[in-house]
Design an enzyme around this catalytic site. Structure first.
Site, mmCIF file in Angstrom:
data_model
loop_
_atom_site.group_PDB
_atom_site.id
_atom_site.type_symbol
_atom_site.label_atom_id
_atom_site.label_comp_id
_atom_site.label_asym_id
_atom_site.label_seq_id
_atom_site.Cartn_x
_atom_site.Cartn_y
_atom_site.Cartn_z
ATOM 1 C CG ASP A 94 31.022 24.198 13.859
ATOM 2 O OD1 ASP A 94 31.163 25.220 13.156
ATOM 3 O OD2 ASP A 94 31.910 23.338 13.973
ATOM 4 C CG HIS A 141 27.485 34.027 10.879
ATOM 5 N ND1 HIS A 141 27.860 32.826 11.441
ATOM 6 C CD2 HIS A 141 28.596 34.509 10.266
ATOM 7 C CE1 HIS A 141 29.144 32.601 11.187
ATOM 8 N NE2 HIS A 141 29.612 33.600 10.467
ATOM 9 C CG LEU A 169 16.399 28.796 29.500
ATOM 10 C CD1 LEU A 169 16.649 27.303 29.784
ATOM 11 C CD2 LEU A 169 16.215 28.978 27.981
HETATM 12 C C1 FPP Z 1 29.938 28.579 13.715
HETATM 13 O O1 FPP Z 1 29.723 28.521 12.339
HETATM 14 C C2 FPP Z 1 29.257 29.694 14.309
HETATM 15 C C3 FPP Z 1 29.862 30.772 14.895
HETATM 16 C C4 FPP Z 1 31.307 30.963 14.990
HETATM 17 C C5 FPP Z 1 29.111 31.840 15.473
HETATM 18 C C6 FPP Z 1 27.836 31.456 16.110
HETATM 19 C C7 FPP Z 1 26.855 32.497 15.776
HETATM 20 C C8 FPP Z 1 25.535 32.281 15.546
HETATM 21 C C9 FPP Z 1 24.890 30.975 15.703
HETATM 22 C C10 FPP Z 1 24.665 33.365 15.097
HETATM 23 C C11 FPP Z 1 24.578 34.527 15.995
HETATM 24 C C12 FPP Z 1 24.326 34.173 17.397
HETATM 25 C C13 FPP Z 1 23.606 34.950 18.214
HETATM 26 C C14 FPP Z 1 23.471 34.572 19.644
HETATM 27 C C15 FPP Z 1 22.910 36.140 17.757
HETATM 28 P P1 FPP Z 1 30.975 28.640 11.399
HETATM 29 O O2 FPP Z 1 30.983 30.012 10.842
HETATM 30 O O3 FPP Z 1 32.207 28.235 12.129
HETATM 31 O O4 FPP Z 1 30.607 27.573 10.298
HETATM 32 P P2 FPP Z 1 31.605 26.739 9.398
HETATM 33 O O5 FPP Z 1 32.422 25.883 10.329
HETATM 34 O O6 FPP Z 1 30.685 25.929 8.542
HETATM 35 O O7 FPP Z 1 32.432 27.712 8.635
#
Ligand code: FPP
Length: 228
Positions: free
Chosen positions: A15, A32, A127
């Site tokens: 997150d 991201h 893994l």
């Molecule tokens: C949360 O940050 C993250 C997500 C909803 C998506 C997770 C995706 C990634 C870590 C990158 C891509 C993953 C792969 C496996 C290629 P948020 O956008 O909710 O952050 P915020 O709460 O600060 O807005």
């Protein structure tokens, strides 16, 4: 090392990509992108860790469809590119790729990339990296219960566990980044006896040295599993 503490299954709610990007004056999508690099670093670390067998990462929840359309399509494209680019790393690091969640809602192209990556990596041993994709724990539990009923089995902890999308071992340690202290519908059944760790670090800043110190802290905890 305290008794009962063997870290075999680590789960992470990644997150804070959006906040990281905002702090840097960048677009959310940049967060991201960097987040995907961190997925690679953490997966490689776990593949080389002596006890971790499974790493489950929350990559896209059933609620994430509510985000602006452009961000959702960016995340889909990022995932597709990541899996294609990552195949070398999966093979080099001996990582098997798996998913939990209902991927039927994804495009045919992404579904194909997902199934090909699973097929090519299926014999890798160091893994298992499980990406939670279009995942919601309540949805998973309801679908599992329906499978048990359909098979005319008795509903027990064992039959329900076996019918889940993620018939992996229970989770030993769950980490959430970015300071939020919630489970957000993530693996509610599998987290029953997990240790929980919340860090303020935003996912794009999360590095393997922080993971290592969290694991050290985990090994200092005593897990009682309801006993004394
Ligand atoms: C949360 O940050 C993250 C997500 C909803 C998506 C997770 C995706 C990634 C870590 C990158 C891509 C993953 C792969 C496996 C290629 P948020 O956008 O909710 O952050 P915020 O709460 O600060 O807005």
């Amino acid at each position: 090392m305290a008794k009962n503490n063997i870290l075999k299954h680590l789960a992470i709610i990644m997150d804070g990509n959006g906040r990281w990007a905002k702090n840097q004056g960048k677009k959310r999508t940049e967060g991201h992108k960097v987040g995907a690099e961190v997925v690679r670093e953490i997966t490689t670390y776990c593949a080389n860790h002596e006890t971790i067998e499974t790493l489950t990462l929350y990559a896209f929840s059933t609620e994430n469809w509510k985000r602006p359309k452009a961000e959702v399509s960016f995340l889909m494209k990022l995932l597709d590119n990541y899996l294609r680019k990552e195949l070398d790393v999966y093979m080099r690091e001996d990582v098997r790729f798996e998913t939990v969640g209902d991927i039927s809602a994804f495009s045919d192209k992404l579904k194909k990339t997902i199934s090909e990556t699973k097929e090519v990596t299926k014999n890798n041993k160091k893994l298992t990296q499980v990406l939670a994709l279009n995942y919601g724990s309540r949805d998973e539990i309801v679908r599992a219960a329906n499978r048990v009923i359909k098979n005319n089995e008795k509903l027990t902890e064992e039959s329900l566990s076996a019918a889940l999308d993620s018939p992996y071992t229970d989770i030993d340690l769950m980490i959430r980044t970015s300071g939020e202290q919630r489970l957000s519908n993530f693996l509610l059944w599998q987290l029953s006896y997990s240790e929980l760790y919340f860090t303020d670090t935003l996912w794009p800043d999360f590095k393997s040295d922080e993971l290592e110190s969290i694991i050290d802290e985990f090994y200092g905890r005593e897990r009682k599993f309801g006993g004394i």
